[in-house]
Every structure is written in structure tokens, then in C-alpha cells.
Design a protein around this motif. Structure first.
Motif, short mmCIF file in Angstrom:
data_model
loop_
_atom_site.label_atom_id
_atom_site.label_comp_id
_atom_site.label_asym_id
_atom_site.label_seq_id
_atom_site.Cartn_x
_atom_site.Cartn_y
_atom_site.Cartn_z
N TYR A 15 0.84 -1.22 0.00
CA TYR A 15 0.00 0.00 0.00
C TYR A 15 0.87 1.27 0.00
O TYR A 15 0.75 2.11 -0.90
CB TYR A 15 -0.95 -0.05 1.20
CG TYR A 15 -2.12 0.89 1.15
CD1 TYR A 15 -3.40 0.42 0.87
CD2 TYR A 15 -1.98 2.26 1.41
CE1 TYR A 15 -4.50 1.28 0.84
CE2 TYR A 15 -3.06 3.12 1.39
CZ TYR A 15 -4.33 2.63 1.11
OH TYR A 15 -5.41 3.48 1.08
N PRO A 16 1.76 1.41 0.99
CA PRO A 16 2.60 2.63 0.96
C PRO A 16 3.62 2.64 -0.18
O PRO A 16 3.95 3.72 -0.69
CB PRO A 16 3.30 2.62 2.33
CG PRO A 16 3.16 1.23 2.86
CD PRO A 16 1.95 0.65 2.24
N MET A 17 4.11 1.47 -0.59
CA MET A 17 5.10 1.46 -1.70
C MET A 17 4.46 2.02 -2.98
O MET A 17 5.04 2.84 -3.69
CB MET A 17 5.60 0.02 -1.95
CG MET A 17 6.52 -0.50 -0.85
SD MET A 17 6.70 -2.29 -0.88
CE MET A 17 7.96 -2.50 -2.15
N LYS A 19 1.97 3.97 -3.16
CA LYS A 19 1.68 5.40 -2.96
C LYS A 19 2.92 6.26 -3.24
O LYS A 19 2.83 7.33 -3.85
CB LYS A 19 1.21 5.60 -1.51
CG LYS A 19 0.57 6.94 -1.26
CD LYS A 19 -0.06 6.96 0.12
CE LYS A 19 -0.47 8.38 0.46
NZ LYS A 19 -1.07 8.48 1.78
N HIS A 20 4.09 5.77 -2.83
CA HIS A 20 5.33 6.51 -3.11
C HIS A 20 5.55 6.66 -4.62
O HIS A 20 6.08 7.67 -5.07
CB HIS A 20 6.53 5.80 -2.49
CG HIS A 20 6.67 6.04 -1.01
ND1 HIS A 20 6.85 7.29 -0.47
CD2 HIS A 20 6.64 5.18 0.04
CE1 HIS A 20 6.93 7.20 0.84
NE2 HIS A 20 6.80 5.92 1.18
N LEU A 21 5.15 5.63 -5.37
CA LEU A 21 5.33 5.71 -6.83
C LEU A 21 4.48 6.85 -7.40
O LEU A 21 4.93 7.62 -8.24
CB LEU A 21 4.96 4.37 -7.48
CG LEU A 21 5.96 3.23 -7.21
CD1 LEU A 21 5.35 1.88 -7.59
CD2 LEU A 21 7.27 3.46 -7.96
N VAL A 22 3.23 6.95 -6.92
CA VAL A 22 2.36 8.05 -7.38
C VAL A 22 2.98 9.39 -6.98
O VAL A 22 3.07 10.31 -7.80
CB VAL A 22 0.95 7.92 -6.75
CG1 VAL A 22 0.11 9.15 -7.08
CG2 VAL A 22 0.26 6.66 -7.24
N GLU A 131 6.64 2.79 4.69
CA GLU A 131 5.91 4.05 4.86
C GLU A 131 6.81 5.27 4.63
O GLU A 131 6.39 6.26 4.05
CB GLU A 131 5.24 4.10 6.24
CG GLU A 131 4.01 3.20 6.25
CD GLU A 131 3.43 2.92 7.63
OE1 GLU A 131 3.97 3.44 8.63
OE2 GLU A 131 2.42 2.18 7.69
N ASN A 132 8.06 5.16 5.08
CA ASN A 132 8.99 6.29 4.93
C ASN A 132 9.75 6.27 3.60
O ASN A 132 10.59 7.14 3.37
CB ASN A 132 10.03 6.29 6.07
CG ASN A 132 9.38 6.33 7.42
OD1 ASN A 132 8.31 6.90 7.56
ND2 ASN A 132 10.01 5.73 8.42
N PHE A 156 10.63 4.22 -3.27
CA PHE A 156 10.36 3.65 -1.93
C PHE A 156 11.58 3.00 -1.29
O PHE A 156 11.47 2.39 -0.23
CB PHE A 156 9.18 2.66 -1.98
CG PHE A 156 9.25 1.63 -3.08
CD1 PHE A 156 10.14 0.58 -3.00
CD2 PHE A 156 8.41 1.72 -4.19
CE1 PHE A 156 10.21 -0.37 -4.01
CE2 PHE A 156 8.48 0.78 -5.21
CZ PHE A 156 9.37 -0.27 -5.12
N ALA A 157 12.74 3.11 -1.93
CA ALA A 157 13.93 2.44 -1.40
C ALA A 157 15.07 3.42 -1.18
O ALA A 157 15.32 4.29 -2.00
CB ALA A 157 14.38 1.35 -2.37
#
Ligand code: NAP
Length: 291
Positions: A15-17, A19-22, A131-132, A156-157
């Protein structure tokens, strides 16, 4: 041209990964088995969701997946509604699930036969890392393909590394989990020992974490381990799944894992005590219980 991305599996990690792409400007379409979660994500991110992995993967340059285990990956990747049915030739399938190296090689063979590319890419860093946007990614695959996906994964990485051919990402993750098992058991024994001997936990950790005994687990988990709180991330059920993958791989290489096997037995006891969803630091609960 902006890359089109699909993301399959919107769990604690996915879910958060996705979101980071968006947030990094990619055009993302997601798929999640439980459609309410896909809808929620799509609303929150002002992006699209699809009804099958195939539908999400059509037109995508890169398809990321992060589901549960080997069987779950097979379910989203194969068959008439699977990722491979939608992914175009030249497209890349990046699997972030922690799974076996054999599965990675199996999926890579399918990708090659269809003129597509595959990277196994398990992650470490846990829920907080996802998340971060601070995950570490261990990859297996071709250099050229890795170079295509690495800048996208950077959403995300904090660090990603190509460990060698397909399967090597998973083997690196197995080594990661073997390390964690031993470190957490050692820390549990030390904290339990110190508590029973009457030491001040804060003073102890403040002092010994600066030296050779220090670890991420010590700094981030000692307080909650002392307090008997085990709701801080990676679940015992997941850990046992990962360790069983590592045991299978170790047999093939005649690599002995005596301490890891012992710790796996302790995790089994934690499960028997109802701790399936407790985090991995709950090993200390077995020592606390012995009065
Ligand atoms: P999770 O919260 O349980 O989420 C699993 C996701 O996979 C959900 O979106 C679930 O869909 C989907 N899924 C599972 N089985 C499926 C199937 N057969 N078909 C379709 N979708 C399926 O798990 P997670 O914590 O995000 O972990 C995902 C992976 O990352 C695992 O391999 C885990 O070992 C690894 N990992 C986790 C952590 C961590 O701290 N959590 C850290 C590093 C690595 P539904 O929503 O429909 O259930």
C-alpha cells in the motif's frame, strides 16, 4: 516518456510502496484481491485500480508485486488473469514478495519464453521502511533490466543492489533473516538476564549499544521488549515462512543453520502461545514466562 506502472498487492508493505510511486510522478494502476482496499488506495492517491492482475499489467512498463508467499505469487502471476497474461513483450515484472529462489527462476523462465523480463526483489526495512520510503531491496536479474527499474524503485527504497542472477535477491533476503533470528534471540537473552539481575535497561542499552554489541534490534526494540509489547512490525508467522524458505535453500548447499533452527523452534513455541501476529522480538516472551 513517463513510465506506466502496475502494483499488485496492497498489504502492509504494498500500500505505501505504491503510494510513493504516485508521489514520485508515475502513472500507477493497482490490483488488490480485496477490492475495497484497492478502491480506498485509488481514492487516496487519485489513481486507478484494476479488477485483475492482467488488467493492471496491460500497457505497464514495469509491474511490481508484493503479496504473501510462493503460492500467492503464482496466483497473481500465472493463469488467464495473471500478470504475464497482461504484460507486454519487453515489460518487466519485479517481485518484492519474500519467496523462494526456485520460484524466481521459474518465473524468469516464463518471462524469457515470452520475451519479457523478471527481477526478484525482496525488501527489508519493515512497515516503517515502506511508509517512509526507506526500504532496502535485494535484487536478482540482468544488469540492464536492473538499471531500468532501480530509479523507479528509488521512490520507496533508500538502497537497492543487484546481487547476481535471478534468485540471488531471494538468497540475500534469506541471509538477512538468518541474521535477524540470531540477533533477536541474543538480545532477548541479554535483556532478560539484565532485567533479572536488576540492571537499569536504559543505562545498559545506552552504554553497550555504542560498542560491538549494538544492533538495529537493540536500539529500536529494547524498550518494547522490556515492556512485553510485541506489536511493532514483522509477524512471527511471516518469519517462520521466511525461515522455512531458508532451510530448504540451505539443504541444497549443505549449509548448516543450527542456531537458526533452534530459534525457529522458539518461534514455533511463540505461535503455540498465540503469538502468530506478534512481531519477531516476541522471542523474549518465552524467557519472561519462565518463573
Ligand atoms: P500483508 O499485509 O498480509 O499483505 C499481503 C498482500 O498480498 C495483500 O494485499 C493481499 O491481498 C495480497 N495477497 C496475499 N495472497 C494473495 C493471493 N493468493 N492472491 C492475491 N493477492 C494476495 O503482507 P505484507 O506485510 O505487506 O508482506 C508482503 C510480503 O512482503 C511478504 O512476502 C512478506 O514476507 C514481505 N515483507 C514484509 C515485511 C513486513 O514488515 N510486513 C517486511 C519485509 C518483507 P488482500 O488484501 O486481499 O488480503
Amino acid at each position: 516518456m513517463m513510465k506506466k506502472i502496475a502494483f499488485i498487492g496492497l498489504g502492509v508493505m504494498g500500500y505505501p510502496m505504491a503510494k510513493h510511486l504516485v508521489n514520485n510522478g508515475y502513472q500507477v494502476t493497482v490490483y488488490n484481491r480485496t477490492v475495497t482496499k484497492a478502491k480506498q488506495w485509488a481514492e487516496e492517491c487519485s489513481a486507478n485500480f484494476a479488477n485483475t492482475p492482467k488488467e493492471a499489467s496491460i500497457d505497464a512498463d514495469i509491474v511490481f508485486a508484493c503479496v504473501g508467499n510462493d503460492d500467492d505469487v503464482r496466483q497473481v502471476a500465472l493463469g488467464e488473469d495473471g500478470i504475464f497474461a497482461g504484460l507486454k513483450p519487453g515489460g518487466v515484472f519485479v517481485d518484492h514478495t519474500t519467496a523462494s529462489a526456485e520460484l524466481a527462476r521459474e518465473l524468469n523462465d516464463i518471462a524469457i519464453a515470452q520475451d519479457k523480463h523478471f527481477i526478484d526483489a525482496p525488501v527489508s526495512g519493515g512497515q516503517a521502511g515502506a511508509e517512509n520510503g526507506q526500504l532496502t531491496v535485494m535484487c536478482g536479474g540482468e544488469q540492464e533490466t536492473f538499471e531500468k527499474v532501480q530509479p523507479v524503485m528509488a521512490a520507496f527504497a533508500k538502497f537497492s543492489q543487484l546481487m547476481g542472477p535471478v534468485g540471488n535477491g531471494q538468497i540475500a533476503k534469506m541471509a538477512n533473516q538468518i541474521c535477524i533470528a540470531g540477533v533477536v534471540q541474543g538480545l532477548s537473552e541479554a535483556l532478560n538476564f539484565a532485567q533479572r539481575a536488576g540492571l537499569d535497561a536504559d543505562k545498559l542499552v545506552e552504554t553497550i549499544s555504542k560498542g560491538a554489541a549494538g544492533s538495529w534490534q537493540m536500539e529500536n526494540r529494547y524498550k518494547t521488549m522490556y515492556a512485553g509489547e510485541y506489536d511493532f512490525g514483522f509477524a512471527v508467522d511471516w518469519m517462520r515462512k521466511d525461515l522455512s524458505i531458508a532451510f530448504n535453500e540451505a539443504k541444497k548447499h549443505d549449509a548448516e543453520l543450527p542456531m537458526t533452527e533452534m530459534v525457529d523452534g522458539f518461534y514455533e513455541q511463540v505461535q503455540q502461545n498465540g503469538g502468530n501476529r506478534w512481531d519477531t522480538s516476541s522471542l523474549i516472551s518465552l524467557l519472561k514466562a519462565k518463573d
